[in-house]
Design a protein around this motif. Structure first.
Motif, mmCIF file in Angstrom:
data_model
loop_
_atom_site.group_PDB
_atom_site.id
_atom_site.type_symbol
_atom_site.label_atom_id
_atom_site.label_comp_id
_atom_site.label_asym_id
_atom_site.label_seq_id
_atom_site.Cartn_x
_atom_site.Cartn_y
_atom_site.Cartn_z
ATOM 1 N N HIS A 283 11.211 3.894 12.001
ATOM 2 C CA HIS A 283 10.605 3.519 10.718
ATOM 3 C C HIS A 283 9.160 3.050 10.934
ATOM 4 O O HIS A 283 8.253 3.446 10.198
ATOM 5 C CB HIS A 283 11.432 2.418 10.055
ATOM 6 N N ASP A 284 8.939 2.229 11.947
ATOM 7 C CA ASP A 284 7.589 1.745 12.254
ATOM 8 C C ASP A 284 6.667 2.894 12.646
ATOM 9 O O ASP A 284 5.492 2.917 12.271
ATOM 10 C CB ASP A 284 7.626 0.706 13.372
ATOM 11 N N ARG A 285 7.195 3.863 13.390
ATOM 12 C CA ARG A 285 6.393 5.013 13.807
ATOM 13 C C ARG A 285 5.950 5.815 12.585
ATOM 14 O O ARG A 285 4.778 6.178 12.452
ATOM 15 C CB ARG A 285 7.176 5.915 14.773
ATOM 16 N N VAL A 286 6.879 6.063 11.664
ATOM 17 C CA VAL A 286 6.559 6.807 10.441
ATOM 18 C C VAL A 286 5.563 6.017 9.596
ATOM 19 O O VAL A 286 4.593 6.571 9.067
ATOM 20 C CB VAL A 286 7.850 7.125 9.650
ATOM 21 N N ARG A 287 5.787 4.737 9.489
ATOM 22 C CA ARG A 287 4.888 3.865 8.716
ATOM 23 C C ARG A 287 3.476 3.885 9.299
ATOM 24 O O ARG A 287 2.493 4.023 8.570
ATOM 25 C CB ARG A 287 5.463 2.451 8.737
ATOM 26 N N THR A 288 3.358 3.761 10.614
ATOM 27 C CA THR A 288 2.047 3.785 11.261
ATOM 28 C C THR A 288 1.363 5.130 11.057
ATOM 29 O O THR A 288 0.160 5.181 10.755
ATOM 30 C CB THR A 288 2.186 3.460 12.764
ATOM 31 N N LEU B 184 0.858 -1.163 0.000
ATOM 32 C CA LEU B 184 0.000 0.000 0.000
ATOM 33 C C LEU B 184 0.899 1.218 0.000
ATOM 34 O O LEU B 184 1.629 1.443 0.964
ATOM 35 C CB LEU B 184 -0.918 -0.017 1.218
ATOM 36 N N GLY B 185 0.879 1.961 -1.080
ATOM 37 C CA GLY B 185 1.776 3.107 -1.174
ATOM 38 C C GLY B 185 3.215 2.642 -1.130
ATOM 39 O O GLY B 185 3.645 1.819 -1.923
ATOM 40 N N LEU B 186 3.945 3.120 -0.156
ATOM 41 C CA LEU B 186 5.360 2.792 -0.023
ATOM 42 C C LEU B 186 5.615 1.469 0.691
ATOM 43 O O LEU B 186 6.762 1.041 0.785
ATOM 44 C CB LEU B 186 6.059 3.897 0.788
ATOM 45 N N TYR B 187 4.578 0.833 1.217
ATOM 46 C CA TYR B 187 4.778 -0.265 2.153
ATOM 47 C C TYR B 187 4.103 -1.561 1.711
ATOM 48 O O TYR B 187 3.050 -1.550 1.080
ATOM 49 C CB TYR B 187 4.241 0.116 3.531
ATOM 50 N N VAL B 188 4.719 -2.659 2.101
ATOM 51 C CA VAL B 188 4.110 -3.975 1.988
ATOM 52 C C VAL B 188 3.542 -4.297 3.367
ATOM 53 O O VAL B 188 4.267 -4.269 4.360
ATOM 54 C CB VAL B 188 5.140 -5.039 1.559
ATOM 55 N N LEU B 189 2.248 -4.575 3.417
ATOM 56 C CA LEU B 189 1.582 -4.833 4.682
ATOM 57 C C LEU B 189 1.613 -6.320 4.998
ATOM 58 O O LEU B 189 1.520 -7.151 4.099
ATOM 59 C CB LEU B 189 0.132 -4.356 4.606
ATOM 60 N N ASP B 190 1.706 -6.641 6.283
ATOM 61 C CA ASP B 190 1.640 -8.049 6.669
ATOM 62 C C ASP B 190 0.234 -8.582 6.397
ATOM 63 O O ASP B 190 0.066 -9.596 5.733
ATOM 64 C CB ASP B 190 2.009 -8.234 8.136
ATOM 65 N N PHE B 191 -0.776 -7.901 6.934
ATOM 66 C CA PHE B 191 -2.170 -8.290 6.724
ATOM 67 C C PHE B 191 -3.018 -7.030 6.609
ATOM 68 O O PHE B 191 -2.756 -6.039 7.288
ATOM 69 C CB PHE B 191 -2.699 -9.141 7.891
ATOM 70 N N TYR B 192 -4.051 -7.099 5.777
ATOM 71 C CA TYR B 192 -4.928 -5.956 5.570
ATOM 72 C C TYR B 192 -6.368 -6.448 5.477
ATOM 73 O O TYR B 192 -6.685 -7.278 4.627
ATOM 74 C CB TYR B 192 -4.532 -5.223 4.283
ATOM 75 N N ALA B 193 -7.217 -5.947 6.352
ATOM 76 C CA ALA B 193 -8.651 -6.251 6.327
ATOM 77 C C ALA B 193 -9.345 -5.048 5.696
ATOM 78 O O ALA B 193 -9.591 -4.041 6.367
ATOM 79 C CB ALA B 193 -9.169 -6.517 7.737
#
Length: 87
Positions: free
Chosen positions: A32-37, A1-10
């Protein structure tokens, strides 16, 4: 999604579930996780993060929290896609 590969998405609950291992313990990865979230939340998505160990040791509690969160968020931010457009 956008810049990121998500582990799981509902999709219907607009919820991302991320599973974190030991590699997420460094300051650099935490940032990195903080920015991603923050990015995902700015898109209107909820984000749940779990340590891998919690998934293995407390699987029922993890699944219960995911189910409760999905139920609370279901359709909250998403417009339902007509069935003929779903995969």
């Amino acid at each position: 999604l956008g810049l990121y590969v998500l582990d799981f998405y509902a999709r219907d609950a607009s919820l991302v579930v991320e599973l974190d291992g030991d590699s997420h313990c460094t300051d650099e990865v935490r940032e990195h996780d903080r920015v991603r979230t923050a990015y995902l939340e700015a898109l209107g998505l909820g984000v749940l993060r779990f340590w891998n160990s919690d998934v293995f040791e407390n699987q029922d509690a993890v699944l219960e929290l995911i189910a409760e969160t999905c139920a609370a968020r279901f359709g909250r931010f998403r417009h339902r896609t007509p069935d003929e457009h779903r995969r």
